[in-house]
Design a protein around this motif. Structure first.
Motif, PDB file in Angstrom:
ATOM      1  N   SER A   3       5.102 -49.439  -0.154  1.00  0.00           N
ATOM      2  CA  SER A   3       3.806 -48.821   0.111  1.00  0.00           C
ATOM      3  C   SER A   3       3.978 -47.563   0.936  1.00  0.00           C
ATOM      4  CB  SER A   3       2.878 -49.788   0.853  1.00  0.00           C
ATOM      5  OG  SER A   3       3.305 -49.969   2.175  1.00  0.00           O
ATOM      6  N   LEU A   4       3.018 -46.654   0.806  1.00  0.00           N
ATOM      7  CA  LEU A   4       3.043 -45.456   1.636  1.00  0.00           C
ATOM      8  C   LEU A   4       2.871 -45.817   3.099  1.00  0.00           C
ATOM      9  CD1 LEU A   4       0.980 -42.939  -0.497  1.00  0.00           C
ATOM     10  CD2 LEU A   4       3.354 -42.711   0.163  1.00  0.00           C
ATOM     11  N   ALA A   5       2.049 -46.835   3.375  1.00  0.00           N
ATOM     12  CA  ALA A   5       1.864 -47.243   4.770  1.00  0.00           C
ATOM     13  C   ALA A   5       3.187 -47.667   5.383  1.00  0.00           C
ATOM     14  CB  ALA A   5       0.840 -48.386   4.853  1.00  0.00           C
ATOM     15  N   ASN A   6       3.988 -48.440   4.644  1.00  0.00           N
ATOM     16  CA  ASN A   6       5.291 -48.851   5.154  1.00  0.00           C
ATOM     17  C   ASN A   6       6.203 -47.656   5.343  1.00  0.00           C
ATOM     18  OD1 ASN A   6       4.624 -51.531   5.257  1.00  0.00           O
ATOM     19  ND2 ASN A   6       5.446 -52.010   3.230  1.00  0.00           N
ATOM     20  N   SER A   7       6.145 -46.696   4.407  1.00  0.00           N
ATOM     21  CA  SER A   7       6.972 -45.500   4.525  1.00  0.00           C
ATOM     22  C   SER A   7       6.588 -44.701   5.764  1.00  0.00           C
ATOM     23  CB  SER A   7       6.817 -44.635   3.269  1.00  0.00           C
ATOM     24  OG  SER A   7       7.324 -45.309   2.145  1.00  0.00           O
ATOM     25  N   LEU A   8       5.288 -44.582   6.020  1.00  0.00           N
ATOM     26  CA  LEU A   8       4.835 -43.858   7.199  1.00  0.00           C
ATOM     27  C   LEU A   8       5.322 -44.549   8.459  1.00  0.00           C
ATOM     28  CD1 LEU A   8       1.132 -43.060   6.199  1.00  0.00           C
ATOM     29  CD2 LEU A   8       3.174 -41.683   5.815  1.00  0.00           C
ATOM     30  N   PRO A  49       4.353 -50.423 -13.863  1.00  0.00           N
ATOM     31  CA  PRO A  49       4.303 -49.273 -12.950  1.00  0.00           C
ATOM     32  C   PRO A  49       3.257 -49.483 -11.862  1.00  0.00           C
ATOM     33  CG  PRO A  49       3.177 -48.758 -15.000  1.00  0.00           C
ATOM     34  CD  PRO A  49       3.801 -50.108 -15.190  1.00  0.00           C
ATOM     35  N   SER A  50       3.423 -48.758 -10.759  1.00  0.00           N
ATOM     36  CA  SER A  50       2.420 -48.747  -9.697  1.00  0.00           C
ATOM     37  C   SER A  50       2.132 -47.304  -9.327  1.00  0.00           C
ATOM     38  CB  SER A  50       2.898 -49.526  -8.464  1.00  0.00           C
ATOM     39  OG  SER A  50       4.008 -48.879  -7.870  1.00  0.00           O
ATOM     40  N   VAL A  51       0.974 -47.089  -8.708  1.00  0.00           N
ATOM     41  CA  VAL A  51       0.579 -45.735  -8.313  1.00  0.00           C
ATOM     42  C   VAL A  51       0.154 -45.745  -6.858  1.00  0.00           C
ATOM     43  CG1 VAL A  51      -1.819 -46.036  -9.072  1.00  0.00           C
ATOM     44  CG2 VAL A  51      -0.849 -43.731  -8.903  1.00  0.00           C
ATOM     45  N   SER A  52       0.515 -44.688  -6.122  1.00  0.00           N
ATOM     46  CA  SER A  52       0.113 -44.493  -4.735  1.00  0.00           C
ATOM     47  C   SER A  52      -0.433 -43.082  -4.584  1.00  0.00           C
ATOM     48  CB  SER A  52       1.294 -44.679  -3.785  1.00  0.00           C
ATOM     49  OG  SER A  52       1.863 -45.961  -3.904  1.00  0.00           O
ATOM     50  N   ALA A 141      -5.701 -39.967   4.243  1.00  0.00           N
ATOM     51  CA  ALA A 141      -6.375 -40.796   3.251  1.00  0.00           C
ATOM     52  C   ALA A 141      -5.318 -41.353   2.310  1.00  0.00           C
ATOM     53  CB  ALA A 141      -7.417 -39.991   2.484  1.00  0.00           C
ATOM     54  N   GLU A 142      -5.389 -42.641   2.023  1.00  0.00           N
ATOM     55  CA  GLU A 142      -4.322 -43.306   1.288  1.00  0.00           C
ATOM     56  C   GLU A 142      -4.897 -44.345   0.341  1.00  0.00           C
ATOM     57  OE1 GLU A 142      -0.315 -45.938   2.309  1.00  0.00           O
ATOM     58  OE2 GLU A 142      -1.744 -45.425   3.879  1.00  0.00           O
ATOM     59  N   ALA A 143      -4.250 -44.528  -0.792  1.00  0.00           N
ATOM     60  CA  ALA A 143      -4.587 -45.597  -1.735  1.00  0.00           C
ATOM     61  C   ALA A 143      -3.316 -46.131  -2.349  1.00  0.00           C
ATOM     62  CB  ALA A 143      -5.524 -45.088  -2.835  1.00  0.00           C
ATOM     63  N   GLY A 144      -3.274 -47.448  -2.588  1.00  0.00           N
ATOM     64  CA  GLY A 144      -2.141 -48.069  -3.257  1.00  0.00           C
ATOM     65  C   GLY A 144      -1.048 -48.491  -2.302  1.00  0.00           C
ATOM     66  N   PRO A 145       0.084 -48.963  -2.874  1.00  0.00           N
ATOM     67  CA  PRO A 145       0.397 -48.942  -4.304  1.00  0.00           C
ATOM     68  C   PRO A 145      -0.403 -49.998  -5.078  1.00  0.00           C
ATOM     69  CG  PRO A 145       2.138 -50.031  -3.098  1.00  0.00           C
ATOM     70  CD  PRO A 145       1.188 -49.529  -2.073  1.00  0.00           C
TER      71      PRO A 145
END
Length: 285
Positions: A3-8, A49-52, A141-145
């Motif tokens: 997830s982008l949150a985990n990456s951040l 597939p997944s999208v973020s 602002a964030e959505a996904g994955p």
């Protein structure tokens, strides 16, 4: 799925060790403002597939706008040039600290991302960005994955009053072995004591923004390698040995990325589209 949150959070934790003592600001790079939307489609093996989606406005000093996205999204490291290079997820944040810079983030809200072809639309929601050693902070602002039935080929950004701007994703890059077989998850990849050569293929021409990353599980760095010629990536035997000595699974990821300015809601936005295909393997020298 990552997830982008985990990456951040990863980049925040890695950069927290940066030296935050006072430095003179780099006067060569003054305060700049930029709005960015980054959309990543990721496929692990032959899975779904997944999208973020990540969207923000940023006011930055001490750093160029091209260097901003790798701070906010640590997976978006620069394309390697000429040879393989190690990439630290907190490297951009450390460079910002060395320049005495600062980044203030504001969520770019009110946008929808329409993937078309019957796939659902996404509206990124505001989330607090983890404070990075007092150098980077604010809201994104964030959505996904979010898992998809199939990979999209394009999208439309839709502003709050319904205006749309369309763009196409780069073609999915696939990895093959030296024998020409698709590189599959849970396979064993052996260099045989020599440089490791991987094939790369895509539906269209491979652009200069296609490359491969070798990412050890649990590490905060990756080895990024450019495409050589038209259709292969070469990893030196010494680097294969170093990665194999870690004795952890290695995610080999083929990346295709495209960035372009678009006009959304009467404002200029830099849109970055990325397609990432990965296979988790056991790497042997």
């Amino acid at each position: 799925m990552r997830s982008l949150a985990n990456s951040l959070l990863v980049v925040a934790m890695a950069a927290a060790a940066c030296d935050t003592t006072h430095r003179t600001r780099d006067a060569s790079v003054g305060a700049q403002r930029v709005s960015e939307v980054a959309v990543r489609v990721e496929v692990v093996g032959e899975g779904a597939p997944s999208v973020s989606v990540l969207a923000y406005r940023a006011s930055a000093s001490g750093i160029g706008t091209d260097d901003l996205l790798p701070i906010v999204d640590p997976l978006t490291q620069p394309v390697p040039d000429g040879a393989c290079a190690f990439r630290d997820v907190a490297g951009a944040a450390r460079a910002l600290a060395a320049a005495g810079g600062r980044v203030e983030l504001e969520a770019l809200s009110g946008l929808a991302v329409d993937l078309g072809n019957g796939l659902r639309a996404f509206s990124p929601t505001p989330r607090v960005f983890p404070e990075v050693a007092s150098m980077v902070g604010g809201v994104v602002a964030e959505a996904g994955p979010t898992e998809l039935d199939f990979a999209p080929t394009g999208l439309a950004l839709v502003d709050p009053v319904g205006n749309r701007v369309s763009a196409q994703f780069p073609g999915r890059v696939r990895l093959t072995t030296t024998e020409g077989d698709l590189l599959s998850t849970n396979s064993v990849v052996t260099g045989g004591g020599r440089d490791l050569v991987l094939g790369v293929s895509a539906p269209g021409e491979l652009g200069h923004t296609a490359f491969v990353e070798l990412r050890p599980f649990g590490a905060t760095w990756a080895l990024a390698c450019p495409v050589v010629g038209r259709d292969r990536v070469v990893v030196l035997a010494s680097e294969v040995q170093r990665l194999a000595n870690l004795r952890v699974p290695i995610s080999i990821e083929a990346v295709a990325r495209d960035s372009q300015p678009v006009a959304v809601g009467g404002a200029s936005v830099r849109l970055t589209l990325e397609v990432r295909s990965s296979a988790v393997v056991e790497l042997r020298p």
